[in-house]
Design an enzyme around this catalytic site. Structure first.
Site, short mmCIF file in Angstrom:
data_model
loop_
_atom_site.label_atom_id
_atom_site.label_comp_id
_atom_site.label_asym_id
_atom_site.label_seq_id
_atom_site.Cartn_x
_atom_site.Cartn_y
_atom_site.Cartn_z
N HIS A 41 37.18 20.87 37.72
CA HIS A 41 36.90 19.44 37.90
C HIS A 41 37.08 19.00 39.36
O HIS A 41 36.60 17.93 39.74
CB HIS A 41 37.74 18.58 36.94
CG HIS A 41 39.13 18.30 37.36
ND1 HIS A 41 40.22 19.00 36.87
CD2 HIS A 41 39.64 17.40 38.22
CE1 HIS A 41 41.32 18.52 37.42
NE2 HIS A 41 41.00 17.55 38.24
N ASP A 93 38.35 24.30 32.35
CA ASP A 93 38.58 23.70 33.68
C ASP A 93 39.15 24.75 34.63
O ASP A 93 40.35 24.77 34.91
CB ASP A 93 39.52 22.50 33.52
CG ASP A 93 39.58 21.65 34.79
OD1 ASP A 93 38.75 21.87 35.69
OD2 ASP A 93 40.47 20.78 34.85
N GLY A 193 46.22 14.96 42.43
CA GLY A 193 46.35 15.79 43.63
C GLY A 193 46.97 17.15 43.35
O GLY A 193 46.84 18.07 44.15
N SER A 195 46.09 18.83 40.72
CA SER A 195 45.02 19.55 40.01
C SER A 195 44.64 20.83 40.73
O SER A 195 44.54 20.86 41.96
CB SER A 195 43.77 18.67 39.93
OG SER A 195 43.96 17.70 38.96
C1 4AZ Z 1 44.77 14.11 38.16
O1 4AZ Z 1 44.27 12.99 38.17
C2 4AZ Z 1 45.90 14.38 37.23
N1 4AZ Z 1 50.05 14.22 34.46
C3 4AZ Z 1 46.43 15.66 37.17
C4 4AZ Z 1 47.48 15.93 36.31
C5 4AZ Z 1 47.99 14.92 35.51
C6 4AZ Z 1 47.47 13.66 35.57
C7 4AZ Z 1 46.41 13.40 36.44
C8 4AZ Z 1 49.11 15.27 34.59
O2 4AZ Z 1 44.36 14.99 38.91
#
Ligand code: 4AZ
Length: 250
Positions: A41, A93, A193, A195
Site C-alpha cells: 500500500h 499487502d 509512517g 507501514s
Molecule cells: C498507517 O496509516 C497506519 N495502528 C499503520 C499502522 C496502524 C495504523 C495506521 C496500526 O500507515
C-alpha cells in the site's frame, strides 16, 4: 510508533527507510543484500509510484539527518507489488524493492545494516508471543510529523480468533494473510509512517521477520490492534522473485 522508546539502528539493523521525492514514505526490512521487503500500500497512490523518485536508506537513525559513517543509500532498480494486493481490504499487502547503490552494489553488512531472517513457510507463533516493531512513524495519531528518530516497541501476538472477537471492527476484515498484535493495555502500537516496517520475533536466538506493518484503525486505541502482513505466507513468492534470473543477472 506510539509508546515504546527511541532506539539505535544497531538494535534493528534490518530497518530500511524509504523516501519518495525526498519525503519520508514508509519503512522496510532488508531480507537479502539486494532486497528490501515492504508493504504494497506504500506504492499504490492512484498513479502508481515512479521508482525513479524512490530512495532507500539503511543504517539511518534519524530521518532528517545524514550519517555519513553509518548510512547506506540506494536507488530502486525494481519494485514488485504483490500481484494479488487488494487495495480495498489490504489483502497481500507486501512488496519487494531491489536496491542498488550509486556504484551498482547492494547492501554491505555492518553493525548498522544487516539481513533479517525469514520465518519458515507458514509458521505461526502462539498467541501472547512477545515481538517487537520498529519505525519512524507518528508518536500520536494526530501528530503533525513523523518521529524523527527510530523507535521500537514490544507488542504481543493476538490469535485470529481473538482479533476477530475482541475487535468488532476487524472482524470481517482480517484475512489469513494478516495477523494482529498489540500491547495488553493498548498503550503501544504502530502508527502512520510505520507501514512497511518490521515486526520481528526472536526464536532460537535469532530474529525473524514475522510481520510487515500494514494497517489499523487509529493508533493504540482500545480493542483496535495493529494489523500485520503474515510474512510466512509469502516464502515462495519472495523466493520466486528474488531468484528470478531477470532480477538476479547483472
Ligand atoms: C498507517 O496509516 C497506519 N495502528 C499503520 C499502522 C496502524 C495504523 C495506521 C496500526 O500507515
Amino acid at each position: 510508533i506510539v509508546g515504546g522508546s527511541f532506539t539505535r539502528i544497531e538494535s534493528h539493523p534490518w530497518v530500511a527507510s524509504i523516501f519518495n521525492k525526498g519525503g519520508f514514505l514508509c519503512g522496510g526490512s532488508l531480507i537479502a543484500p539486494c532486497w528490501v521487503l515492504s508493504a504494497a500500500h506504500c506504492f499504490s497512490d492512484g498513479e502508481g509510484t515512479n521508482i525513479k523518485h524512490l530512495s532507500v536508506y539503511l543504517g539511518k537513525r534519524a530521518i532528517n539527518e545524514t550519517d555519513d559513517i553509518r548510512e547506506q543509500n540506494f536507488t530502486v532498480e525494481k519494485l514488485i507489488v504483490h500481484q494479488k494486493y487488494n487495495e480495498n481490504n489490504f489483502n497481500n499487502d507486501i512488496a519487494l524493492l531491489k536496491i542498488r547503490s550509486r556504484d551498482g552494489r547492494c547492501a554491505v553488512q555492518s553493525p548498522s545494516a544487516r539481513i533479517v531472517c525469514l520465518p519458515p513457510s507458514h509458521t505461526r507463533l502462539p498467541a501472547g508471543f512477545h515481538c517487537s516493531i520498529a519505525g519512524y512513524g507518528k508518536e500520536r495519531v494526530g501528530a503533525w510529523r513523523y518521529s524523527q528518530i527510530l523507535k521500537q516497541a514490544e507488542v504481543n501476538l493476538i490469535s485470529q480468533t481473538d482479533c476477530r472477537s475482541k475487535s468488532i471492527h476487524h472482524r470481517n476484515l482480517l484475512t489469513e494473510n494478516m495477523f494482529c498484535a498489540g500491547s495488553p493495555d493498548w498503550s503501544t502500537d504502530a502508527c502512520k509512517g510505520d507501514s512497511g516496517g518490521p515486526l520481528v520475533c526472536e526464536a532460537s536466538g535469532r530474529m525473524f521477520l514475522f510481520g510487515v506493518v500494514s494497517w489499523g484503525v487509529g493508533c493504540a486505541e482500545k480493542n483496535k490492534p495493529g494489523v500485520y502482513t503474515q510474512v510466512s505466507n509469502y516464502n515462495q513468492w519472495i523466493a520466486d522473485i528474488t531468484q528470478l534470473p531477470e532480477y538476479t543477472a547483472g
